[in-house]
Design a protein around this motif. Structure first.
Motif, mmCIF file in Angstrom:
data_model
loop_
_atom_site.group_PDB
_atom_site.id
_atom_site.type_symbol
_atom_site.label_atom_id
_atom_site.label_comp_id
_atom_site.label_asym_id
_atom_site.label_seq_id
_atom_site.Cartn_x
_atom_site.Cartn_y
_atom_site.Cartn_z
ATOM 1 N N ARG A 26 0.126 47.254 -36.214
ATOM 2 C CA ARG A 26 0.974 48.407 -35.902
ATOM 3 C C ARG A 26 1.280 48.459 -34.404
ATOM 4 N N ARG A 27 0.263 48.185 -33.578
ATOM 5 C CA ARG A 27 0.487 48.181 -32.130
ATOM 6 C C ARG A 27 1.442 47.061 -31.727
ATOM 7 N N ASP A 28 1.286 45.901 -32.327
ATOM 8 C CA ASP A 28 2.180 44.786 -32.009
ATOM 9 C C ASP A 28 3.614 45.094 -32.424
ATOM 10 N N TRP A 29 3.772 45.682 -33.611
ATOM 11 C CA TRP A 29 5.119 46.046 -34.050
ATOM 12 C C TRP A 29 5.738 47.077 -33.112
ATOM 13 N N PHE A 30 4.959 48.065 -32.734
ATOM 14 C CA PHE A 30 5.485 49.120 -31.862
ATOM 15 C C PHE A 30 5.933 48.539 -30.522
ATOM 16 N N ALA A 31 5.096 47.694 -29.920
ATOM 17 C CA ALA A 31 5.458 47.097 -28.630
ATOM 18 C C ALA A 31 6.683 46.200 -28.767
ATOM 19 N N ALA A 32 6.745 45.417 -29.848
ATOM 20 C CA ALA A 32 7.880 44.517 -30.052
ATOM 21 C C ALA A 32 9.167 45.303 -30.239
ATOM 22 N N ILE A 33 9.118 46.356 -31.054
ATOM 23 C CA ILE A 33 10.314 47.161 -31.306
ATOM 24 C C ILE A 33 10.783 47.843 -30.030
ATOM 25 N N LEU B 102 -5.128 32.629 -30.282
ATOM 26 C CA LEU B 102 -5.681 31.856 -29.169
ATOM 27 C C LEU B 102 -6.647 32.658 -28.303
ATOM 28 N N GLY B 103 -6.289 33.912 -28.035
ATOM 29 C CA GLY B 103 -7.080 34.671 -27.073
ATOM 30 C C GLY B 103 -7.490 36.051 -27.505
ATOM 31 N N GLY B 104 -7.334 36.369 -28.776
ATOM 32 C CA GLY B 104 -7.739 37.674 -29.258
ATOM 33 C C GLY B 104 -6.776 38.773 -28.858
ATOM 34 N N ALA B 105 -7.238 40.014 -29.033
ATOM 35 C CA ALA B 105 -6.382 41.179 -28.814
ATOM 36 C C ALA B 105 -5.810 41.280 -27.402
ATOM 37 N N PRO B 106 -6.567 40.934 -26.337
ATOM 38 C CA PRO B 106 -5.997 41.093 -24.989
ATOM 39 C C PRO B 106 -4.743 40.261 -24.737
ATOM 40 N N ALA B 107 -4.532 39.225 -25.520
ATOM 41 C CA ALA B 107 -3.386 38.339 -25.272
ATOM 42 C C ALA B 107 -2.093 38.850 -25.891
ATOM 43 N N ALA B 108 -2.159 39.862 -26.754
ATOM 44 C CA ALA B 108 -0.981 40.259 -27.526
ATOM 45 C C ALA B 108 0.126 40.831 -26.647
ATOM 46 N N LEU B 109 -0.190 41.842 -25.849
ATOM 47 C CA LEU B 109 0.850 42.476 -25.041
ATOM 48 C C LEU B 109 1.430 41.526 -23.994
ATOM 49 N N PRO B 110 0.606 40.760 -23.251
ATOM 50 C CA PRO B 110 1.219 39.781 -22.339
ATOM 51 C C PRO B 110 2.148 38.809 -23.050
ATOM 52 N N ALA B 111 1.789 38.387 -24.261
ATOM 53 C CA ALA B 111 2.648 37.460 -24.998
ATOM 54 C C ALA B 111 3.993 38.096 -25.337
ATOM 55 N N ILE B 112 3.989 39.367 -25.714
ATOM 56 C CA ILE B 112 5.238 40.053 -26.029
ATOM 57 C C ILE B 112 6.127 40.136 -24.791
ATOM 58 N N LEU B 113 5.529 40.490 -23.664
ATOM 59 C CA LEU B 113 6.309 40.595 -22.419
ATOM 60 C C LEU B 113 6.859 39.242 -21.996
ATOM 61 N N ILE B 114 6.033 38.206 -22.078
ATOM 62 C CA ILE B 114 6.468 36.870 -21.663
ATOM 63 C C ILE B 114 7.552 36.356 -22.604
ATOM 64 N N ALA B 115 7.399 36.580 -23.910
ATOM 65 C CA ALA B 115 8.417 36.133 -24.868
ATOM 66 C C ALA B 115 9.751 36.828 -24.614
#
Length: 585
Positions: free
Chosen positions: A11-18, A131-144
């Motif tokens: 849910r957090r990943d979807w919210f940040a992506a949207i 690859l890096g667990g939960a801490p990597a999710a938001l940086p990956a969204i921003l970088i993508a």
């Protein structure tokens, strides 16, 4: 991890992506509104896709991929399947009764790439978590979101199939990055089968993922049996379904450039081979036996396909004549190699982010445990094959850059834990991972060092911006003779047709277009009459990529570049554009 926490993470990943996709899309729409409002889409392929979707919605057959306004009246067969048309067409059909046709089309060209952008950002987070667990999710969204050149494929108006290809490649990578069974194998097989049904641009990266699955099966044996069965069954089954439902009416072994008999035979053969591998696994207890058995089955599938379809040995452009390959394909920057680019800036923009991701993957693999090395291996190999492809064709960088964010997120996390100079290391990692920063810096440097390059780009841009294509509609419908890079915009942006456009299956029309512009004016007029062409469209500088002023000084194109149209060409005025529009008397 509990089911509740998994749901919360998603849910957090979807919210940040949207949120980020909507923010960037709104900014891009505001920036490009002057073009979008006229349906002047970013790329010629988007314009042709718009025409294809409109034609299908207007009643053209689902299995008829012919573009009838290209090289009319017979039309030209396209190599694009209808799979990517499903999303835009569904939006158009659903929204038209609610908000009208114009608003529905505008929503479609903005909303379709935005929806795929949301999915791309979400999947980047899911891959990064592997690859890096939960801490990597938001940086990956921003970088993508900043991952140029890949993020340019999600701009408003980018309705061509490349964005969908990125999402399917991400799904395939996700399926093979972690431990899994039949479901992950089925996801891998289904994603690759659909990707091949859309086009073959991601075939090298997809084959890398299949290679990783093969290595896992050789090393781990029975532990990968279920995934092998799921992969083989899905690849075989989805391919058969596509053949039954989406096979085009123009189905020939002459071409090896997309969803063709050759690609179908290869996919079915590979699916059958993997089903055999999965079923034989209990009897192949030694890794050497698995290596030999898999190599024999895979090699047999490849050899059988090439023997049955020798056209594939000549590549996707094999049936094109040597002149058209040189004139069309070799003049497309994305189809030429890294070191053949017209400027160093173009090369840097394409490969910089990919090179940083490749370096980050080597650092990650060196310090990771066995499980995370298996997870990182698919991405590392995708970067390697994408860099190798970029050396020969710049378009190889797009798919590699699209997969860079999960690994670059690990680089940012590692910089945060640096023992010394932590702030500087973190800032450097973020800057190196920001693809748009490479774009901005290289463009600025080039503009200062080589202002003539920037000026020539602006001159070419003046021929395609604004409402120029709608102005053509003031003249009665007819066939236009124009350069390759204008043909798709004529078809997608007006009610006219074009003899030529930059699509390799249109051999007859493209050759006639070059014959017309490279001939002396009176001979050119005869060619126009043979095609019943009513108009001619020209932008100063057209055909200079093949040295028309130097090598064809007496040609029609050279005369037009000198500002001396022939007497039989009657100028039709257009406003606010460098394009020259003529009626052929």
């Amino acid at each position: 991890m509990t089911a509740i926490s998994l749901r919360d993470e998603r849910r957090r990943d979807w919210f940040a992506a949207i949120a980020l996709a909507l923010l960037l899309t709104a900014c891009w729409v505001a920036r490009d509104w002057a073009q979008l409002r006229w349906f002047n889409l970013p790329d010629t392929d988007d314009m042709m896709r718009l025409a294809q979707v409109r034609d299908w919605v207007a009643g053209q057959g689902f299995n008829d991929w012919t573009q009838y306004r290209l090289a009319p009246p017979e039309g030209a067969p396209m190599h694009w399947s209808r799979i990517n048309d499903l999303g835009p067409a569904a939006m158009l059909v659903t929204l038209t009764p609610l908000i009208g046709r114009h608003a529905a089309e505008l929503t479609m060209v903005i909303g379709y790439p935005a929806l795929l952008f949301v999915v791309c950002l979400f999947l980047s987070a899911r891959l990064a978590r592997r690859l890096g667990g939960a801490p990597a999710a938001l940086p990956a969204i921003l970088i993508a979101a900043l991952a140029y050149p890949a993020n340019a494929l999600f701009l408003p108006g980018r309705i061509d199939h490349h964005a969908l290809q990125i999402v399917l490649l991400q799904l395939a990578a996700f399926a093979v990055m972690g431990p899994g069974g039949r479901r992950s194998g089925a996801l891998l097989g289904g994603a690759i089968a659909l990707s091949f049904g859309v086009g073959l641009e991601t075939a090298p990266q997809a084959l890398v993922l299949v290679g990783v699955l093969f290595v896992r099966w050789v090393v781990l044996g029975a532990g990968e049996r279920a995934r092998a069965l799921g992969f083989g069954g899905a690849l075989f089954g989805v391919t058969l379904l596509l053949v039954a439902v989406a096979r085009p009416s123009y189905w020939t072994a002459q071409w090896c450039d997309g969803f063709t008999p050759a690609s179908v035979a290869a996919a079915l053969g590979a699916g059958a081979a993997w089903l055999a591998i999965g079923m034989a696994s209990p009897w192949l207890r030694d890794w050497r036996l698995r290596l030999v058995a898999g190599g024999v089955l895979g090699g047999a599938a490849v050899v059988a396909t090439l023997l049955a379809y020798p056209a594939c040995l000549g590549g996707p452009y094999g049936p094109m004549g040597p002149f058209l390959r040189r004139a069309i394909i070799d003049s497309i920057p994305e189809a030429t190699g890294l070191f053949a680019q017209p400027s160093a800036a173009a090369a840097v923009q394409a490969v910089a982010l990919l090179a940083v991701a490749a370096g980050a993957s080597l650092l990650y693999l060196r310090g990771a445990d066995a499980d995370r090395r298996w997870a990182a291996l698919p991405l590392a190999l995708i970067y390697a094959i994408s860099i190798a492809l970029t050396v020969s064709q710049l378009r190889g960088a797009y798919m590699g850059a699209a997969m860079a964010a999960p690994m670059l997120a690990q680089l940012v996390l590692a910089a945060r834990e640096a023992p010394r100079w932590r702030s500087a290391a973190t800032l450097g990692a973020w800057c190196a991972s920001a693809g748009v920063l490479w774009l901005v810096v290289s463009t600025e440097v080039e503009g200062r060092l080589r202002p003539a390059v920037s000026q020539s780009r602006e001159a070419a841009k003046s021929c395609r911006d604004g409402d120029v294509w709608h102005q053509l509609d003031a003249s009665p419908p007819g066939t236009i003779l124009t350069a390759m890079n204008h043909g798709a915009r004529v078809i997608g942006g007006s009610h006219h047709g074009s003899v030529g456009a930059g699509y390799h299956r249109n051999n007859r029309g493209n050759r006639a277009t070059y014959d017309f512009f490279l001939a002396a004016p009176e001979r050119a007029r005869e060619i126009a009459a043979a095609w019943q062409a009513r108009y001619m469209l020209f932008c100063p500088g057209d055909f200079e990529e093949i040295g028309v002023s130097r090598d064809y000084p007496a040609s029609l194109a050279a005369q037009l570049n000198r500002g001396a149209p022939p007497p039989w060409a009657e100028r039709i005025p257009l406003r606010d554009t460098g394009l020259q529009f003529y009626r052929i008397r």
